[in-house]
Design a protein around this motif. Structure first.
Motif, PDB file in Angstrom:
ATOM      1  N   HIS B 284       0.857  -1.180   0.000  1.00  0.00           N
ATOM      2  CA  HIS B 284       0.000   0.000   0.000  1.00  0.00           C
ATOM      3  C   HIS B 284       0.898   1.236   0.000  1.00  0.00           C
ATOM      4  O   HIS B 284       1.933   1.247   0.639  1.00  0.00           O
ATOM      5  N   GLU B 288      -1.808   8.244   0.579  1.00  0.00           N
ATOM      6  CA  GLU B 288      -2.965   7.833  -0.228  1.00  0.00           C
ATOM      7  C   GLU B 288      -3.690   9.073  -0.728  1.00  0.00           C
ATOM      8  O   GLU B 288      -4.323   9.777   0.044  1.00  0.00           O
ATOM      9  N   TRP B 317      -8.934  -3.042  -1.417  1.00  0.00           N
ATOM     10  CA  TRP B 317      -8.646  -1.876  -2.250  1.00  0.00           C
ATOM     11  C   TRP B 317      -9.670  -1.746  -3.377  1.00  0.00           C
ATOM     12  O   TRP B 317     -10.095  -2.740  -3.970  1.00  0.00           O
TER      13      TRP B 317
END
Lengths: 510, 440
Positions: B284, B288, B317
């Motif tokens: 990840h 973000e 996701w």
């Protein structure tokens, strides 16, 4: 291609200008023949004859003078009867349109067919060229609402205001003074003769105009939504129901000397369905008449609840209905102008349900009179109720505002705020239906395309961004919110009733 | 308690709304960008003319007062973490009990010569769109540098105005750094179909200005000069935290936070584009920059601030985008190559504008993710299948459960199944026979 598009637009605008200028053209001369052809009732002929003598043979250059003189003659005739209390002799039939039309001489009369082609066929072709050229200007299919808020006509600019005034004035003449648009009616006379066997009324003109406008603007829909099968099928459906059910079938029935009926029009939208003259005409037409009466009742008693339960009110409002059909074709460029505020929704609920109640009361009163013969109920004249409804709802709301305000308030003003049938369908949709617009999980990005392009003024985004399905009485299921969504968040569906109000929460947030 | 939130984007506003849902805390949201919350994702549509600014506001203007969320338009210059005070550019002082920093991003500039010339810009804020409106007046030719999601948006915007667009990308095909090659090619073809000139394997050397300090051309690393009057820089965005660099707040690329979105200073939180996870989950990104994650983080943080300490959990996701006319939805972790433990299946419609990919475990066949192009798919279905590790053959056989295209649209299920069975003979998918209904 842009040049071709402009040529198409120019052709349309020239034809349109000719169409408008026709209103001021032509000369008028009342003759014995045209008088008798117009005033078909022989008693009325005899009563009117003495007072129109001075008009006979006189050539009028102005339509206004002609109509004024005719109205004077009529008033003079009627005044005498009124003075003498001879109420049964008073002439209420409106012959003004027929007399004006049949007395027309000169340019318009001599070039009837040529003008018919220019005003309706070539203008529609010009419009079609304009629409189809877009296929080449935007060769890749997809949602292109580019510049919609930058063009005057589609964003309440000055052109939009002029257009709106034009439409309102058109409805004013159509409903209240059709004699002044007699030249337009004259153009469709030949068509009317071949279809119905009789001369054209202003309603024939209206039906014809309505049909070609839907057809031409339907082409625009086909071009714009060619990547979306739902929109293509739906557009085909509304055009079919207009051409076949609203236009052709009633005219053919007339030719066959049967009661004309639009089999898809439904009470209470068709508010005159239970009026005495229509009931009388059906009841005197034998088995077919009874069947028609039964069908009309079946539609709203059984058809509405069953169909709305399975498909939502869209089966009618955006697939079948004439008002809806015009809104979905001619009105599509204006859909973004509907008011999405909470305040507008509050007004909408009060107004549309009030009209439904009014329609029911009015119809009940009319039926009371029909069955009992008593013309008053609780001291109120049922004809008065009927007149008020016809004027306020039928003419002002549905016509002048409903269509006239397309360029200012969006294409569903009538359907949203005024249509009693929409209110009825909506109640079923809200409380007992499998229809909903499903929201796809948490995929909404709150961009607002859906709300902006909702013609019914539903704030679709408010539901979508919460992960909530959209279930609203007013939703006509046009499917445009789902079409303009850039993230694939919305889908119109008929699924099990169970759980339709559930809100999606990600497992992590439960 | 007084909660002050800097930034009225999706992250800050979601936090504010959810604090209000759960508590009576005093809430103040400060923004220098706009009076009210608007949807950043819709900025492109304002330029294209699909919408006006007012349409991008997800809540009507009365909403904030009714929900006692105070709004204040101001630019924060400094934060005094010792006295819990913010100082605005107008020398106002604002105190807080808890502070939430959600200042979003700014366009990343990497020091190209000429990057500050007139007519050179990125696209992130409301001001950027307004600037773009002025910058693109009478522009005939524009160059876009960098092929990400903002790049394609700007290409569409410029193209809608009839401006000739040259689109420079570093990769061989559009967004190949993220999309597998088949998908990258699908989108690249679509870009070309629109008449946008996509130039692969090309990086920017410098931007050349004229005597008025306005861009007149760009030079690529291959030495080619392209004349243009507008340059869009879309090589990415970076956290908007310059005003914090000298403070006690721990930062790296962004403001460093733990899984609870707490910074190194008590009662100070950061989320959204400007936050960087100290310990990001495997595979990840540490920062973000997504609408969806900003929203999820806001919900989690509101709980924490209201006393119910809650970890931010990304879950399975998902993401979406639209490349001109082709919609894209992705579920699960999908990169440009499957993981070594994974097998992949790709299907594309013969016309080359619809495609789907499924990645699954080589060992047990469990589904790990989907890509969809030009077809819509239900998040609930994809999420459940990936979470439960459903077997790929079952997933392919039951795709119908998830298709989300408009009614009457063509269903490609049979073709997909055939294609899957040919490509992966050891996993056979069989479509269950349709239940027959009598009437409906």
């Amino acid at each position: 291609m842009k040049i071709i598009q402009k040529i198409g637009l120019a052709i349309f605008l020239i034809c349109f200008a000719i169409f408008i200028s026709l209103l001021g053209l032509g000369k008028y001369q009342l003759t014995e023949v045209s008088f008798k052809a117009s005033v078909t009732d022989s008693t009325h002929q005899a009563l009117l004859a003495p007072n129109i003598q001075q008009m006979l043979g006189k050539t009028y250059d102005s339509k206004i003078d002609f109509i004024t003189d005719y109205n004077k003659s009529l008033d003079k005739t009627n005044q005498k009867f009124k003075d003498n209390q001879e109420w049964d002799k008073v002439i209420y039939t409106d012959y003004a349109l027929a007399i004006t039309k049949n007395s027309t001489i000169g340019f318009v009369k001599d070039n009837q067919m040529l003008l018919f082609y220019i005003c309706f066929v070539i203008s529609a072709l010009g419009g079609a060229i304009y629409m189809v050229a877009d296929l080449f200007i935007h060769p890749v299919a997809g949602i292109k609402n580019n510049d919609i808020f930058k063009r005057s006509i589609t964003s309440r600019g000055i052109i939009a205001i002029f257009f709106s005034v034009f439409l309102v004035v058109f409805y004013l003449f159509l409903y209240k003074a059709p004699a002044y648009i007699s030249n337009w009616v004259l153009l469709v006379d030949p068509l009317s003769f071949s279809l119905t066997g009789g001369e054209a009324s202003h309603w024939f003109l209206y039906g014809f105009l309505y049909s070609i406008i839907m057809l031409t603007m339907g082409i625009r829909m086909y071009v714009k939504y060619r990547h979306n099968t739902y929109q293509m099928v739906r557009t085909t459906s509304v055009i079919f129901f207009q051409l076949a059910f609203a236009f052709m079938i009633p005219n053919i029935l007339t030719k066959l000397q049967l009661p004309a009926m639009d089999f898809k029009n439904m009470w209470p939208l068709d508010y005159t369905f239970f009026f005495d003259y229509r009931l009388d005409s059906l009841l005197s037409a034998g088995m077919l008449g009874y069947w028609m009466l039964g069908w009309g009742i079946f539609l709203f008693v059984v058809g509405v609840p069953v169909m709305v339960y399975f498909f939502g009110k869209r089966w009618y409002c955006s697939w079948v209905c004439g008002c809806g059909g015009l809104a979905e074709t001619f009105g599509d460029p204006f859909r973004q102008l509907s008011d999405k505020s909470l305040k507008a929704w509050k007004y909408e609920r009060v107004i549309v349900h009030s009209v439904l109640v009014f329609a029911v009361i009015m119809t009940a009163a009319v039926l009371y009179t029909f069955f009992t013969g008593a013309s008053t109920i609780l001291g109120i004249n049922t004809y008065a109720i009927r007149e008020i409804y016809s004027f306020a709802i039928g003419f002002v709301f549905a016509g002048a505002i409903g269509t006239g305000f397309y360029p200012l308030m969006g294409n569903r003003v009538w359907c949203r705020f005024g249509c009693p049938l929409a209110a009825y369908l909506g109640l079923v949709q809200r409380f007992k239906s499998r229809f909903r617009i499903t929201t796809n999980g948490a995929q909404c990005i709150s961009c607002g395309n859906c709300s902006t392009y909702c013609e019914m003024g539903i704030d679709v985004r408010a539901y979508a961004q919460k992960g909530e399905n959209i279930i609203r009485a007013s939703c006509v299921g046009c499917g445009v919110c789902a079409a303009v969504c850039p993230r694939g968040v919305l889908k119109l569906e008929n699924l099990a009733e169970e759980g339709r109000f559930d809100i999606y929460t990600r497992p992590e947030e439960q | 308690m007084k909660v002050v939130i800097i930034g009225n984007g999706i992250a800050g506003i979601t936090t504010a709304r959810h604090i209000r849902k759960q508590s009576d805390h005093e809430i103040l949201v400060i923004s220098a960008e706009s009076e009210h919350f608007f949807s950043r994702t819709a900025l492109m549509y304002i330029y294209i003319g699909h919408m006006k600014y007012q349409h991008t506001k997800p809540y009507e203007d009365w909403f904030w007062e009714k929900n006692r969320i105070n709004l204040h338009k101001a630019y924060i210059n400094t934060i005094d973490f010792d006295t819990n005070t913010l100082k605005t550019a107008n020398r106002e002082e604002i105190s807080y009990d808890k502070l939430v920093i959600a200042t979003g991003s700014v366009t990343k500039k990497i020091g190209w010569p000429g990057e500050n010339l007139k007519g050179v810009q990125g696209l992130y804020s409301k001001q950027d769109v307004e600037l773009m409106e002025t910058n693109t007046q009478n522009v005939k030719h524009a160059v876009i540098v960098g092929g990400g999601l903002i790049g394609i948006e700007m290409a569409e915007m410029l193209h809608s105005r009839g401006i000739e667009v040259t689109f420079l990308i570093r990769e061989n095909n559009y967004w190949n750094s993220v999309l597998p090659i088949e998908e990258a090619m699908l989108v690249s073809r679509h870009i070309a179909e629109h008449g946008i000139n996509l130039i692969p394997n090309t990086e920017l050397e410098e931007i050349i200005g004229d005597n008025d300090g306005r861009v007149k051309a760009v030079k690529t690393k291959t030495g080619k000069t392209i004349d243009c009057e507008f340059v869009a820089l879309t090589t990415g965005v970076t956290p908007n935290i310059d005003f914090l660099k000298e403070s006690a707040l721990e930062t790296d690329r962004g403001i460093l936070v733990n899984d609870f979105l707490e910074t190194n200073i008590p009662n100070v939180y950061a989320l959204g584009d400007c936050a960087q996870f100290k310990n990001p989950k495997e595979n990840h990104p540490p920062v973000e920059q997504l609408w969806y994650t900003g929203k999820m983080q806001g919900k989690a943080l509101a709980k924490t601030i209201c006393g119910q300490k809650t970890k931010y959990e990304r879950g399975i996701w998902f993401n979406s985008a639209k490349f001109l006319d082709i919609e894209y939805q992705t579920y699960g972790l999908m990169f440009n190559k499957p993981f070594a433990t994974e097998d992949t299946f790709y299907w594309e419609h013969p016309k080359g504008k619809i495609g789907m990919r499924a990645n699954f475990s080589k060992t047990d066949g469990s589904l790990s993710g989907f890509n969809f192009f030009g077809m819509r798919f239900k998040q609930t279905v994809a999420d459940t299948w990936i979470r439960n590790g459903n077997h790929i053959s079952n997933c392919i056989a039951q795709l119908n459960e998830g298709f989300f295209d408009a009614e009457f649209n063509k269903n490609h299920h049979k073709k997909i199944v055939e294609s899957f069975n040919t490509a992966h003979p050891k996993h056979q998918a069989t479509i269950a026979k349709k239940k027959k209904f009598l009437i409906f």
